[in-house]
Each structure stands twice: as C-alpha cells, then as structure tokens.
Design a protein around this motif. Structure first.
Motif, PDB file in Angstrom:
ATOM      1  N   GLY A   1       0.821  -1.208   0.000  1.00 26.73           N
ATOM      2  CA  GLY A   1       0.000   0.000   0.000  1.00 26.73           C
ATOM      3  C   GLY A   1       0.857   1.262   0.000  1.00 26.73           C
TER       4      GLY A   1
ATOM      5  N   SER B   1       2.466   1.613  -3.355  1.00 26.49           N
ATOM      6  CA  SER B   1       1.422   1.962  -4.303  1.00 26.49           C
ATOM      7  C   SER B   1       1.078   3.450  -4.216  1.00 26.49           C
ATOM      8  CB  SER B   1       0.204   1.076  -4.013  1.00 26.49           C
ATOM      9  OG  SER B   1      -0.884   1.452  -4.792  1.00 26.49           O
ATOM     10  N   TYR B   2       0.928   3.956  -2.974  1.00 26.92           N
ATOM     11  CA  TYR B   2       0.608   5.372  -2.811  1.00 26.92           C
ATOM     12  C   TYR B   2       1.671   6.264  -3.453  1.00 26.92           C
ATOM     13  CZ  TYR B   2       0.025  10.002  -0.920  1.00 26.92           C
ATOM     14  OH  TYR B   2      -0.110  11.359  -0.826  1.00 26.92           O
TER      15      TYR B   2
ATOM     16  N   TYR C   1      -4.852   6.416   2.610  1.00 25.89           N
ATOM     17  CA  TYR C   1      -4.708   5.520   1.466  1.00 25.89           C
ATOM     18  C   TYR C   1      -4.263   4.127   1.925  1.00 25.89           C
ATOM     19  CZ  TYR C   1      -3.188   3.642  -3.009  1.00 25.89           C
ATOM     20  OH  TYR C   1      -3.022   2.841  -4.117  1.00 25.89           O
ATOM     21  N   VAL C   2      -3.262   4.092   2.788  1.00 23.91           N
ATOM     22  CA  VAL C   2      -2.712   2.796   3.217  1.00 23.91           C
ATOM     23  C   VAL C   2      -3.754   2.017   4.025  1.00 23.91           C
ATOM     24  CG1 VAL C   2      -0.925   1.676   4.612  1.00 23.91           C
ATOM     25  CG2 VAL C   2      -0.321   3.574   3.103  1.00 23.91           C
TER      26      VAL C   2
ATOM     27  N   ASN D   1      -7.037   2.237   3.770  1.00 25.88           N
ATOM     28  CA  ASN D   1      -8.013   1.725   2.806  1.00 25.88           C
ATOM     29  C   ASN D   1      -7.457   0.542   2.023  1.00 25.88           C
ATOM     30  OD1 ASN D   1     -10.442   3.133   3.045  1.00 25.88           O
ATOM     31  ND2 ASN D   1      -9.582   4.934   2.029  1.00 25.88           N
ATOM     32  N   TYR D   2      -6.185   0.643   1.662  1.00 29.20           N
ATOM     33  CA  TYR D   2      -5.544  -0.417   0.884  1.00 29.20           C
ATOM     34  C   TYR D   2      -5.551  -1.729   1.676  1.00 29.20           C
ATOM     35  CZ  TYR D   2      -2.294  -2.570  -2.386  1.00 29.20           C
ATOM     36  OH  TYR D   2      -1.712  -3.403  -3.316  1.00 29.20           O
TER      37      TYR D   2
ATOM     38  N   GLU E   1      -9.063  -3.201   2.029  1.00 28.10           N
ATOM     39  CA  GLU E   1      -9.518  -3.820   0.787  1.00 28.10           C
ATOM     40  C   GLU E   1      -8.769  -5.103   0.451  1.00 28.10           C
ATOM     41  OE1 GLU E   1      -9.387  -0.945  -2.447  1.00 28.10           O
ATOM     42  OE2 GLU E   1     -10.660   0.384  -1.253  1.00 28.10           O
ATOM     43  N   ASN E   2      -7.484  -5.151   0.812  1.00 30.22           N
ATOM     44  CA  ASN E   2      -6.658  -6.267   0.348  1.00 30.22           C
ATOM     45  C   ASN E   2      -6.353  -7.323   1.399  1.00 30.22           C
ATOM     46  OD1 ASN E   2      -5.793  -5.683  -2.600  1.00 30.22           O
ATOM     47  ND2 ASN E   2      -5.634  -3.702  -1.567  1.00 30.22           N
TER      48      ASN E   2
ATOM     49  N   SER F   1       4.876  -5.571  -7.591  1.00 27.45           N
ATOM     50  CA  SER F   1       3.592  -5.757  -8.257  1.00 27.45           C
ATOM     51  C   SER F   1       3.416  -7.211  -8.715  1.00 27.45           C
ATOM     52  CB  SER F   1       3.524  -4.782  -9.435  1.00 27.45           C
ATOM     53  OG  SER F   1       2.387  -4.992 -10.196  1.00 27.45           O
TER      54      SER F   1
END
Lengths: 459, 459
Positions: free
Chosen positions: A141, A144-145, A266-267, A269-270, A273-274, B144
């Motif tokens: 995460g 990704s951010y 963001y992290v 939420n990541y 979700e994951n 990824s």
C-alpha cells in the motif's frame, strides 16, 4: 501443475475441480468420513476438506496429524447454508510431509510469549498469519501510494562513514579480525586497514541522502531497514526495524501534513480492501473495535494545532497532569492521549520549540520554534514525525554550529542549499509502529518476523 | 497550491493554466523573449518555457543560471509541428533558489567517472535521472508481480548471530567501544558485553528465514539490502546491494523456472510501460538496441538445458575455449556468451555438479548433481540463481556434515524439514544486476545511488 489457492477459491465461489497443497490445521475422522481443515497461507481462513471412506487411503488420512503437508485433489461444493461458504470433496489426498506429535503449534491458544520462542513456526498460527500478511499488504500500500503519485523510490545506503547522527547510536561495522586488530602508532585501531579505509557504521536514517535526490526528482521516498543501538527493553523498541522516509521539494509544512494525512488514509483503505479476512481476525481476537478505529481515521479530518496552543489547551483543561506541560518541552504520553480524545481523532502538533528538535529543521520567523510536525493518533501516540527543512544555508550553518553537529564530511549535503535549493519537507514513519496500529498488536516483537532486541538475536 | 508535474502535462497534452516548480537546465535569452528548459524530475524530458519581455522581471529571468530552482506560472500551448509536443507560455516566473556559476552539472557531456565524484548531484543529469527512475519503477514492478500472485513480502532480519554462511564474508557489527574493548579471561573479546550478548554480523541473505515463512504462506519473497565483505574492485561487485529472494513451497525445479521466466518478462513489460521516456533515453545514449533487446526477452521462450548437456554442446562446438569446459566445473563467461548466442535468447542451465553448489540444494537421484538452476541472459550472463531445496532431513544432515556447515544454532531451520516439510524452491536475483540489464549501464557503481565499494564509502 498449477496449485489452486484457498483465497482465490473463497473469492470465486465456483464449483470446479481443484488441486490444493496446504498444511493440516485440524483433522476430525469418523467411521465413514472425515474433515480436514487445511491452510495454504494464502488467507487466514481455513478450507474444509471432506474425505470419504471410498478413498483408498482413508485409514491413513484419518491419522494425519496437525502440521502435516498434504496435496488435495477434489471438487469445490458450495455450502451457502453453512458457516463456511464452500468446502472441497476430496477425490485424492496425498501426504507430502509428515508432522510428529511433538509439533509445537497445536490447535489451541498459545501465548504470544511462547510463540516468540518458536518464531520460525509462529507464522503458521492464525494470529501471525494475519499480522504478517497485513504487514506485506501495508508495505505494498505504501509503495502503491507513492508510485501512483510519481515519487521515486530511492535506495539510500545503510553503510556510512559520516557520523553526523551521533555515532554512539549506530552499530559499528568492520571486516577486521576482531581478535587480531591492527593498531596505529597512537594505539588506536587502524581503520585505514578496514574495507572502506576508515571507520564505518550502519546508519539509522536515509533522510540526508534522500534530500539530495528530492533536489533532482522533486518527490522521493525511501523504505528500508534501519538500525538503532538503544539498549532499551520496551514494547516499542527494537534494534532493527523498517522505516519510510519521503522527501518533497517545493513543499512546506502545510503541504507535508496534506501528504501525511492522504498517505495514511490511502494505506488504511488499501489494507482494508486487500486483507479483509486478516483485519477481521485482528478485530475479533487482538483489538476489539480495530476496524471501526481504522475507518474513523479514514473519515476524520486531522486537526492541526501548534505546540504552543497545545500547551495552552493542556494548562486550561482543568486536568491534573503527572508531567506539567511547558512551552519549552516535549509533550508526554498523557498529553497525547488527552489531545486525541479531546479532538476525537488524529492531531498534527506543529511548530515545536527548536531546542528539542533536530538541527536540519526550518527555523520559524519567531526564532524560537521550528517548522516540525508530529502526527499523533488515537491509542498509539506518535505515528509520524517530520519537518520543513532549513533551506537557508546561513541559518543552517548557524544551527550546525550551535548544536555542535559534525559536518566535516557533509559538504555534499550542504550543496543541496547551494545549488538551486528550495523549500522542502519530509517525514519519517516507523513501519512497525504502523503495523502495530493496523493490527492492534501491542508489542513490536510481534510485528516483525524475527525481532532483534537487546540480548535477543536468534534465528 | 498543487504543482503540475511535467510528466503529466506531456501525457495529457491539454491547453490549460499551469503552475510548475522545477530546475533550469538551459536558458537561451534573446532581446524580446527567451526559452527556459526546465526539469522537475517527474520525467527525463525537459519542458520548454517561453518568456516574453512583457514579464516585469524579464531582465532578471534572462540571467537565470543552470541549476536555479524556479516557479513558473503560465499556459500550456500545443506545438504539434515542432520537436516537442507542447510548451508553456509564462505569465510569471519566480526564482526560488539561485545557483552559482561553479555548479558542476553544466549542460554538456560529463564522464560517468566525474559524475561518481558528485554522486549527490548526478541524479540531476538526464542519464541518472533515467537510471534511478528505471530503478524505482523496476522495484515497483517486482513488488507488483509478487503481490498480484499472492506472495507475502517478508522482512527477514539483517542482523544475525548464526554464521552458517561463513562469517568471513559478513561484516561484524558491535556496539562495544572499539578503543576500549572488554576481554574474557582467555584474552578473547568479551561479546557477552555486546548489545546482543554475543557476536553479531550483518547477513548476506534472507533465504533461510524466508524458507521458514514459505512453510506457512506457501509463496513469499524478500526484497532488501544485502552486504558482502568481498574486497573486489570490479564493475559488478559492490559491498552493499539489494536483492530479491522468493521462496515457494510445493514448487520443484521446473516450477521455479516457470516463475523466474514469468517474473522477468513481467518486470520488463512493467518498465517499458511505466518508464518509456527513460528507456528511450538509455536506448539512444547508453546501449543502442536496448529496447529491442528487452522486447526480445519478453517474446523469447527460455531454453532449459542441463549442465551436462551444456558441457557436451561446448565440447562439440568446434570452438577453441580459453577455459576447457568439464562436467565437474562451473562454466565461464565465454561459455555463457556462446550459449545465449547459440540459442539466441535466455538459457536456464540446470542440474549442476553438487560439489560447486550450496549445501541446502536438492541432491538429484544421480547422487552427483543438485537441482540448481542459473538463468543466463544475452549480454549480461547470470541474472538469477536458484534451486530446489533438499527437503529430506537425513540427506540434508548428510550434506551439512560433508561440507562442514556450522548449524549449531540452526535447529529452527531444520524444523522446516521436521514439521510438515515439502518440496520447495527459491531463487535470488541481484537487483543492481537487473538494473544494469534494464538500462545498459555497465558499472554497478552507476546503478545504485551511493555505491559502497572497497575504500569507497562517501556521502
């Protein structure tokens, strides 16, 4: 032959032939059939495998012990009316690796202290399966951010010969034969004979090198291991841990706080979700209300308040403090707790007294405070610390002199202020602290695979 | 106020008002107007800014030197018939940070040797702007690939007290006062007084700890810094570098090669898609044909051939070898070159003589070879090395005895073979070697921000 992963089967919910490799978590054998609960580590949830006495090795399977690795062929059958959404009816089960009776990870509650004694086996428990997957997902995460926002990931060096951080806080490293050291005429160890030709350490931060890259790429981040020699045995200290250090050119203190807030949301939420099953597990067994706590952060507007106003607030609160707050000092744990409760959410405390902060921080126009900011979150206290950097070379040199910082080998760093310097800011976040926050785990030793703490360096 | 990034503007190609912060790369001033080429590090490409004598500080702007940091307000104007797709017509330009005449990074060709002397400034050149962005993008490509395939990212420890790797290849670390060391009665250094209570090192691999996590999560990977004490001054050796070490349970040698091939192709595609301008730059200025080389890899079917058959092939090739190939020895650089040319693509060489490989590798039924594999790629030689691991405890203990490996503190590792062990495999890939391959850079010192090599530990 491709293996089917349990996580994927649970998400797909499709009846089909499957081939799974996993470890036995429980085995309940009856006369005509039995149930294996297996886990392949793809998700904390176990898969129920039904095996029937038609299988030629039924008797053998019935005796499979906890921990055994198995290969299962069979068919997914949806079971919408039962606790689990599906199970697998086996057509063939093969033992891959036996597991003896004395296997320490039995299907019962183990204490975290016991599990630290078998840290190489603890990822096989639901708890650590959850914690270490959340750790992995949170790391992704973070990458990704920053990557989606155009940051460059910089691998700053760990070995350093500059000791501006204070070399007493760093591990010394050497390739010399320690039982046969070379000495100079003055009786000091002759580090010119060492690999780098001088004394070297393992560093505790990549910030200074990160700043040089921010002056080329505008936005950069580091994410790597960090070392501190602190001889401190607490729940939050480790001698090896991971840290994230972003650094942004053309960014002031307000911009820095925007980024910290956006990144944390963001992290979270990541991860939600994951790794939903693992968060649910931690919510149920580690910290009741964990998920709600995290969702509150995502939906909160983080408060921004100066250190001066914090002290005012604390003094006027009518509370009796163990540590009396002052305008010159750090704030204590009890104050942090009050703040996040008072504002009912995360709080940025800004503009700290300069005497308790680092030499590279931007001196404010008042001459007394620096443009530093700590992010304090409910239940965990400080999660990130950052600052605008002093971009004015003269002021910076003055601070260096005041604080007796050794910058003899640091001209490269000062060049960031000489050649096209600019307002810039950065922060650091201890990754283990984030993991503890995301999982509810209360000891840093349980947030990192193989913790290194004083007198403790096993595995 | 949000900054506009040059990369985004070049992708969007939309006429609009913009606000950019960046550094001046060139400044061509004429009587009535001038051109600033600026770069903000978001992409290797510069942005042309046109400034007119209408601007109140026109005379000042005309004198902005290379390296100056500036803030530009203006409007994007598409220029489809010119070399660059768009330019910005400035309405306001502000100097943020001046840059003196003696700035080392002038708009001319600098040698890579010179740029190593100013490693803190070299990311401001097109070359290193490209290399270090490709490095960042490739790192994300690796994360990824593994995350989308359900692997768990494991942070294995760097500090270790087990010296089964051969402690002479590891840096010793200590918190003891090196000029005032405590000694035991036997005259040895008393490491019981050290932070961990015993001697400690910085490790060169996380594989063994990684294996313990693969036995819980099935598929894991590490990605972190690694240290070797080798006193070797070549173009491919550094004392600190980054490494990726995936480890897969229920995976044999063939499965391992499938993963290595799939991962490499994925990462190459990821870089081609996410850093196209930087790959083009390297293709034009570092290695002619780089892009074609990379596309060839993506489209190749990697050959798989045993070490034995390689030796046959080399002996029957009719070539005169400097090193005569044998069935017992490693193959030389000249052999690698022949192989990739002969097969016109990457080659997996499998089943190596066990005497030249590591103790943990799976012994083949012939008793003479191990299930190891090296991936050899055109122009670069070995890119990854891996093996199936010996999962049979008795055979493994036999090998440990044969090779005098010190496993006195390694019972935890052997437990992976005691408790539900299984066929498993893993590989290691040096990240700098990959970066050299992806950029065409031929010296490891230019693939990592601040290289550490013998006698060289600056910044």
């Amino acid at each position: 032959m491709k293996r089917d992963k349990i996580k994927v089967l649970l998400e797909e919910k499709v009846e089909k032939d499957v081939h799974i490799c996993a470890w036995v978590r429980t085995n309940r054998a009856q006369a005509q059939f039995g149930f294996l609960n297996i886990n392949d580590g793809s998700i904390v949830t176990n898969l129920q495998v039904v095996y029937d006495h038609d299988l030629e090795n039924f008797a053998e399977i019935s005796k499979f012990r906890v921990g055994t690795s198995v290969e299962v062929f069979g068919k997914v059958v949806l079971t919408p009316n039962m606790k689990q959404p599906l199970e697998v009816h086996a057509t063939k089960i093969v033992m891959l690796g036996d597991c003896p009776e004395d296997y320490p990870i039995q299907p019962k509650r183990h204490t975290k202290e016991f599990l630290r004694e078998v840290a190489h086996l603890r990822p096989r428990t639901n708890l650590f399966n959850s914690v270490f997957r959340i750790r992995s997902v949170a790391a992704m995460g973070i990458h990704s951010y920053f990557q989606k926002n155009g940051y460059v990931y910089v691998h700053t060096p760990l070995i350093t010969c500059a000791d501006c951080e204070g070399s007493d806080q760093m591990f010394k490293i050497t390739t010399l034969d320690v039982n046969n050291l070379p000495y100079t005429e003055e009786g000091k160890i002759d580090f010119s004979k060492d690999l780098f030709g001088k004394q070297a350490w393992i560093t505790g931060s990549g910030q200074l090198q990160g700043e040089t890259f921010a002056m080329a790429f505008s936005d950069i981040y580091t994410f790597g291991p960090t070392f501190r020699t602190e001889n401190s045995n607490t729940q939050t200290h480790a001698n090896e841990f991971w840290m994230i250090e972003p650094e942004m050119a053309f960014c002031d203190l307000e911009g820095l706080m925007d980024i910290e807030e956006e990144m944390l949301k963001y992290v979270i939420n990541y991860v939600l979700e994951n790794a939903p099953a693992e968060i649910d597990f931690c919510d149920q067994f580690v910290e009741k209300g964990l998920k709600e706590k995290l969702l509150n952060i995502v939906n909160a507007k983080f408060v921004r308040i100066s250190h001066h106003d914090v002290v005012d607030l604390l003094l006027n609160s009518g509370k009796k403090w163990e540590f009396i707050p002052t305008y010159e000092d750090d704030i204590a744990k009890e104050h942090e707790r009050f703040l996040t409760e008072h504002f009912n959410g995360p709080v940025f405390v800004t503009n700290w007294p300069k005497d308790i902060k680092a030499w590279y921080m931007k001196v404010n126009p008042d001459g007394k405070t620096v443009a530093a900011v700590d992010l304090i979150v409910p239940k965990a206290g400080e999660l990130m610390g950052g600052s605008q950097r002093e971009e004015n070379l003269d002021v910076l040199l003055e601070r260096i002199k005041e604080l007796h910082v050794d910058v003899s080998n640091m001209d490269w760093y000062l060049d960031t202020r000489r050649y096209g310097g600019c307002v810039h800011s950065g922060f650091g976040m201890g990754f283990e602290r984030l993991i503890m926050y995301l999982t509810g785990i209360d000891n840093i030793r349980d947030s990192i695979p193989y913790p290194r703490t004083p007198k403790n360096c096993e595995y």
